[in-house]
Scaffold this active site. Structure first.
Site, PDB file in Angstrom:
ATOM      1  N   LYS A 112       0.809  -1.211   0.000  1.00 32.05           N
ATOM      2  CA  LYS A 112       0.000   0.000   0.000  1.00 32.05           C
ATOM      3  C   LYS A 112       0.845   1.265   0.000  1.00 32.05           C
ATOM      4  O   LYS A 112       1.853   1.353   0.685  1.00 32.05           O
ATOM      5  CB  LYS A 112      -0.909   0.011   1.232  1.00 32.05           C
ATOM      6  CG  LYS A 112      -2.159  -0.762   0.979  1.00 32.05           C
ATOM      7  CD  LYS A 112      -3.074  -0.734   2.171  1.00 32.05           C
ATOM      8  CE  LYS A 112      -4.119  -1.794   2.007  1.00 32.05           C
ATOM      9  NZ  LYS A 112      -5.170  -1.443   1.065  1.00 32.05           N
ATOM     10  N   GLY A 439     -14.741 -17.231   5.150  1.00 32.56           N
ATOM     11  CA  GLY A 439     -16.069 -16.719   4.814  1.00 32.56           C
ATOM     12  C   GLY A 439     -16.490 -16.955   3.391  1.00 32.56           C
ATOM     13  O   GLY A 439     -17.484 -17.612   3.130  1.00 32.56           O
ATOM     14  N   HIS A 648     -11.284 -11.321  11.736  1.00 32.35           N
ATOM     15  CA  HIS A 648     -10.285 -11.754  10.753  1.00 32.35           C
ATOM     16  C   HIS A 648      -9.522 -10.528  10.265  1.00 32.35           C
ATOM     17  O   HIS A 648     -10.100  -9.479  10.030  1.00 32.35           O
ATOM     18  CB  HIS A 648     -10.972 -12.445   9.568  1.00 32.35           C
ATOM     19  CG  HIS A 648     -10.069 -12.606   8.392  1.00 32.35           C
ATOM     20  ND1 HIS A 648      -9.011 -13.493   8.385  1.00 32.35           N
ATOM     21  CD2 HIS A 648     -10.037 -11.979   7.191  1.00 32.35           C
ATOM     22  CE1 HIS A 648      -8.382 -13.400   7.225  1.00 32.35           C
ATOM     23  NE2 HIS A 648      -8.976 -12.493   6.487  1.00 32.35           N
ATOM     24  N   HIS A 701      -3.751 -16.734  -1.841  1.00 32.51           N
ATOM     25  CA  HIS A 701      -3.484 -15.856  -2.980  1.00 32.51           C
ATOM     26  C   HIS A 701      -2.855 -16.605  -4.141  1.00 32.51           C
ATOM     27  O   HIS A 701      -2.652 -16.049  -5.210  1.00 32.51           O
ATOM     28  CB  HIS A 701      -2.613 -14.681  -2.537  1.00 32.51           C
ATOM     29  CG  HIS A 701      -3.275 -13.899  -1.426  1.00 32.51           C
ATOM     30  ND1 HIS A 701      -3.011 -14.165  -0.102  1.00 32.51           N
ATOM     31  CD2 HIS A 701      -4.221 -12.942  -1.442  1.00 32.51           C
ATOM     32  CE1 HIS A 701      -3.764 -13.369   0.646  1.00 32.51           C
ATOM     33  NE2 HIS A 701      -4.507 -12.625  -0.141  1.00 32.51           N
TER      34      HIS A 701
END
Ligand code: GLN
Ligand code: ZN
Length: 762
Positions: A112, A439, A648, A701
Site C-alpha cells: 500500500k 467466509g 479476521h 493468494h
C-alpha cells in the site's frame, strides 16, 4: 493568475479505458500499438482537462502502464536482477512481467502507498543495482506534451522516498546481507541527475519531486541524507518543487528550506497546522504550493472559506503562492459527468477529479480578479454546501440519541475471556484444533452473472434468491463432505464486503463510475458515506438462518467490521472519523444481536483494514487504536458469554499493534500469515496473545495446493508458540478469488492436517 497546478491526475480514464485496454492486451486480444494508443489518448484527454481548468502547466509522469514507482525503477535502471532484463531495452511485455510475474519468477512485491488504498510495486535493490539508466518513457511523454503546445511539469518520486519505499532483495547473498539502503544513495542520485538533465534539455521549467516520506517518522540518518542528495540534484536552468503530502512535514520545514530547491508543496487539507512553520522557514524567493482542495475525498470544497483564507496569504507571497489539490488526484474518481444513477441530491455535494480542477480554476480567478469576478461560482458552491448541511438525510435524530447513550458497558463482554471460553466449549462442543474458513467461497462467473442479471431486472428477485440459496446449499454440502467443523454460507450474495452492507444501511450512496485505481488494472468503487448510519432492518439474518437450517454443524455469521467499513468508503468530512466508526459499530452491533437471537452461535466480524487505518505518524497511533478498538468492541460486545465472536485480519504486519489486537477481545482471531508465518507467530507468542487464534495455514493468494505435511509442519510450529488448545485451523483469507478444484483440494488437505495432529495429541 495565481499559479494553479495539480500533483497528478487519475490515469485509468472515466470509463476505465486503461483497465480494459490492459486486460485485452494481456489476454492477447489486442496489439501493443492499440494499448499505446489508448494510453496516449488518455494522457492527452487528461492534459486537455487541466488546460481547460486554466492550469499553466500539465502534470506529466503521473501516467503509468501499471504503477509509477515501477516505471521510475525502470527509468533509473533499478530493476530486480532476477528477471534478467535490460532496463534500457525494456519492452512493455517485460514491464508487465515485473508487475505480474511469469512462470519462473514471482511478481515484484506490491504494497500500500502510505495510508491509501493504492498499491505500488516495491523496488528490489541489491548491492549491485547499477542505476545506470533505463527506459525513456518519461522523456517521450514530455515530448508528447510539448508537441501539443503544452507546458509539461514532470512529476517524479524523489530519491529519498524511492529508497525508503524499496527493499533489499537477496539479503541472503553475501553482497547484499546487511546492506544499508542509504549506501546506494550516491549512485541512485546520479541516475536522477541524468533524468533531470534530460528534462532541462527539453526546456522543462519545473519538476515536481515528491518526497512524501517527509511526513513519516524518518530516522535521523535518512533525514540527514536529504542535503547531500539534493545538492547533487541541483540542475542549472531547472526548478524543483519539493512536494509533501498525506500529513504534516512541519518538523522538516527548516531542513527542506536549506535544500537547493525552488519551491515546496504542503498538504493543508490533512495538516493545516503546518502552514506557519513553512512560512517561517520559506526562503525569500521560494514558491509555496498550498494543497487546499482535498485530493483524498470526494466532497465539494468550501470555496468561499478557502478564498478568504488564501487572500492574505497571497498578499504576503504574491506570485510565489501556488494552489493545488492536497495530493495527486489519483485517489478520487475522474468525473461526476457519468453519474446518472447516483442520488441527485448527494451528487450535488460532490466533486471528483475533474470538478476539483474546476474548483482550482475558481480559486485562482478569484485570487487574481477578486471575489466579485467569481461571485456566481461561489454562490453556487455555497448553496450546495448549505443544502448538504441542511439536508434531512445527513442527520438522523435516532442515531444521534443512540450515540449519546453509548456506555462503557456496551464495549465490554459480560465476562473475561477464560470464563467465556469455558462457556463456549460447553455450548459449541468443537473438537481440538477446530477447522473453519474465512467466509467466502469461489465467486464463480455463474454467481456474478446471476447478480448482474438480477440488477438489470432480467432475473426476478425470487429467481435470484433461489440461485443464491442453491449456491449456499452446495457450499454447505461441500464443507460437510470435506469435514470442516465450523461452516460458512460462502458469501455468494456479496459483490463486495463493504458495498453489500452499505447498500442496506441508511447514510450510504453508490456511484456508477466512481472508480479509483487500486493496483495495475484493478479499480475499486468506494461507496459514499454521507449521513448518519442507520440499519433499518436485519441485513444477513435470513441468509444465515437459511444456511444454518441446512446443517447440524455450527454456521458462522459473517459481518464486516466498523473500521473496515469506514476505511474502504469515502467518508464524511463534516464529522470526525471516530464518530462515523461508532455509528457503523451500532448498526453492526444490532446485526450481531439479531444473529444471536436467530440461533447463530458464532459470528465473525471482519476487520481486514484495521491496520491500514493507522495514521502515518506514530504519535497519532494511540488515539486511533483507542477509538478503533472501541468501535469494534461496541459492535461485538452485546452477545452472551457462550456466543463466540471471531474476527479476521489480513494483508499486513501486525506485530507492532498486538496490544490493540488483543484489546479487541475477540474470542478467536483468524489472521493472514502467508507472507511470513513465523514472524507473525513469534510476535503473538512473545506477546502472549491471550485468546484463540487461527494462523492461516495456507496462502489463498496462490492456486498452489499445499500438502498435508506442509500444513502439519506449520501447525506444529504454531503450537510451539501458542498452546494447541487455543489454535484454530483455517486458510489465511477468503476464497472468493479461487477456483473450486484447488479450493476443495487444499481444504481437504487442511482437514487431514488437523486430524493428524488431533490423533498425535491424544
Ligand atoms: N469474509 C471475507 C471473505 O472471506 C473476508 C475478506 C477479507 O479478509 N478481505 O471474503
Ligand atoms: Zn483476509
Amino acid at each position: 493568475m495565481t499559479h494553479a497546478h495539480t500533483l497528478g491526475f487519475p490515469r485509468m480514464g472515466a470509463h476505465r479505458e486503461l483497465k480494459f485496454a490492459l486486460e485485452s492486451f494481456w489476454r492477447g486480444d489486442s496489439t501493443e500499438a492499440q494499448l499505446r494508443d489508448t494510453g496516449r489518448t488518455l494522457r492527452q484527454r487528461h492534459w486537455a482537462l487541466q488546460r481547460e481548468a486554466g492550469l499553466a502547466q500539465v502534470a506529466v509522469g503521473d501516467f503509468a502502464w501499471y504503477d509509477t514507482t515501477l516505471t521510475l525503477a525502470a527509468t533509473l535502471g533499478a530493476l530486480p536482477a532476477r528477471f534478467g532484463f535490460d532496463a534500457k531495452r525494456l519492452t512493455l511485455s517485460q514491464y508487465f512481467e515485473l508487475a505480474r510475474g511469469r512462470a519462473d519468477q514471482p511478481a515484484m512485491e506490491m504494497t500500500k502507498w502510505f495510508d491509501t488504498n493504492y498499491h505500488y510495486l516495491v523496488p528490489e535493490l541489491s548491492a549491485d543495482t547499477a542505476f545506470d539508466g533505463g527506459v525513456d518513457w518519461l522523456f517521450d511523454e514530455v515530448d508528447e506534451a510539448l508537441a501539443q503546445g503544452l507546458s509539461p511539469k514532470p512529476v517524479i518520486l524523489g530519491p529519498i522516498s524511492f529508497l525508503w519505499l524499496s527493499k533489499v532483495h537477496g539479503a541472503q547473498s553475501a553482497a547484499s546481507a546487511g546492506l544499508d539502503r542509504l549506501s546506494l544513495l550516491p549512485r541512485l542520485v546520479q541516475a536522477y541527475r541524468r533524468i533531470l538533465a534530460g528534462l532541462q534539455q527539453r526546456g522543462v521549467q519545473w519538476v515536481q519531486v515528491d518526497e512524501p516520506v517527509l511526513c513519516l517518522d524518518l530516522p535521523a540518518d535518512w533525514l540527514a541524507a536529504f542535503q547531500p542528495a539534493y545538492d547533487e540534484l541541483a540542475t542549472p536552468g531547472l526548478k524543483l518543487l519539493l512536494a509533501t503530502y498525506f500529513d504534516t512535514a512541519a518538523d522538516h520545514a527548516v531542513l527542506a528550506a536549506q535544500l537547493p530547491v525552488q519551491g515546496f508543496h504542503i498538504d493543508l487539507v490533512r495538516a493545516p497546522q503546518q502552514l506557519d512553520a513553512w512560512l517561517a522557514a520559506l526562503p525569500p524567493q521560494a514558491v509555496l504550493s498550498v494543497g487546499v482542495v482535498d485530493g483524498r475525498n470526494i466532497w465539494r470544497s468550501d470555496l468561499g472559506r478557502i478564498l478568504a483564507w488564501l487572500q492574505p496569504l497571497q498578499a504576503r507571497l504574491g506570485a510565489r503562492l501556488w494552489i493545488a489539490p492536497s495530493c495527486s488526484l489519483l485517489h478520487v474518481p475522474v468525473t461526476l459527468d457519468h453519474e446518472v444513477k447516483l442520488d441527485a441530491e448527494v451528487r450535488s455535494w460532490l466533486a471528483f477529479a475533474t470538478e476539483k480542477l474546476g474548483e482550482l480554476k475558481v480559486l485562482s480567478q478569484g485570487l487574481r480578479d477578486g471575489v466579485d469576478s467569481v461571485a456566481e461560482a461561489l454562490q453556487a458552491n455555497a448553496q450546495a454546501l448549505a443544502a448538504r448541511r441542511a439536508s434531512g438525510r445527513v442527520t438522523n435524530p435516532v442515531v444521534q440519541k443512540r450515540l449519546q447513550r453509548i456506555t462503557a458497558d456496551m464495549a465490554q463482554r459480560h465476562s473475561p475471556f477464560v470464563q467465556r471460553q469455558a462457556a463456549q466449549r460447553e455450548a459449541l462442543q468443537l473438537p481440538p484444533l477446530p477447522t473453519t474458513t474465512i467466509g467466502s467461497f469461489p465467486q464463480t462467473s455463474e454467481i456474478r452473472q446471476a447478480r448482474a442479471a438480477w440488477r438489470r431486472g432480467e432475473l426476478s428477485a425470487t429467481d435470484y434468491l433461489q440461485r443464491m440459496r442453491a449456491e449456499i446449499e452446495a457450499v454447505v454440502r461441500k464443507q460437510e463432505n470435506l469435514g470442516l467443523d465450523v461452516l460458512v454460507h460462502g458469501e455468494a450474495e456479496r459483490n463486495d464486503m463493504v458495498e453489500y452492507f452499505g447498500e442496506q444501511l441508511w447514510g450510504y450512496a453508490f456511484t456508477d463510475n466512481g472508480w479509483v485505481q487500486s493496483y495495475g488494472s484493478r479499480c475499486v468503487k468506494p461507496p459514499v458515506l454521507y449521513g448518519d448510519v442507520f440499519r433499518p432492518e436485519a441485513m444477513t439474518v435470513e441468509t444465515t438462518r437459511y444456511a444454518q437450517s441446512l446443517t447440524e454443524r455450527h454456521m458462522k455469521g459473517m459481518l464486516t467490521g466498523p473500521v473496515t467499513m469506514l476505511q474502504w468508503s469515502f467518508v464524511r468530512d463534516d464529522q470526525p472519523r471516530d464518530v462515523t466508526a461508532l455509528q457503523l459499530a451500532l448498526a453492526i452491533r444490532d446485526e450481531v444481536s439479531d444473529l444471536e437471537q436467530a440461533g447463530i452461535r458464532i459470528v465473525q466480524i471482519d476487520e481486514p483494514a484495521f491496520r491500514e487505518g493507522l495514521p502515518l505518524r506514530r504519535t497519532e497511533w494511540p488515539r486511533y487504536l483507542d477509538w478503533a478498538v472501541h468501535a469494534f468492541k461496541v459492535s461485538a460486545c452485546s452477545v452472551r458469554d457462550d456466543t463466540q465472536i471471531h474476527t479476521h485480519m489480513c494483508y499486513s504486519e501486525f506485530n507492532d499493534i498486538l496490544p490493540a489486537i488483543a484489546a479487541l477481545d475477540a474470542d478467536v482471531i483468524t489472521i493472514e500469515t502467508s507472507r511470513s508465518a513465523m514472524e507473525l507467530l513469534d510476535g503473538f507468542g512473545a506477546f502472549d496473545y491471550p485468546n484463540e487464534i487461527g494462523p492461516g495455514v495456507y496462502d489463498i493468494h496462490s492456486p498452489r495446493v499445499p500438502s498435508v505435511d506442509a500444513m502439519v509442519r506449520l501447525l506444529q510450529r504454531a503450537a510451539e508458540v501458542i498452546p494447541a488448545e487455543r489454535l484454530w485451523v483455517n486458510p489465511d483469507c477468503g476464497l472468493k478469488t479461487r477456483g473450486w478444484p484447488e479450493t476443495e483440494a487444499a481444504l481437504g488437505n487442511m482437514v487431514q492436517a488437523a486430524q493428524r495432529l488431533r490423533q498425535a495429541g491424544r
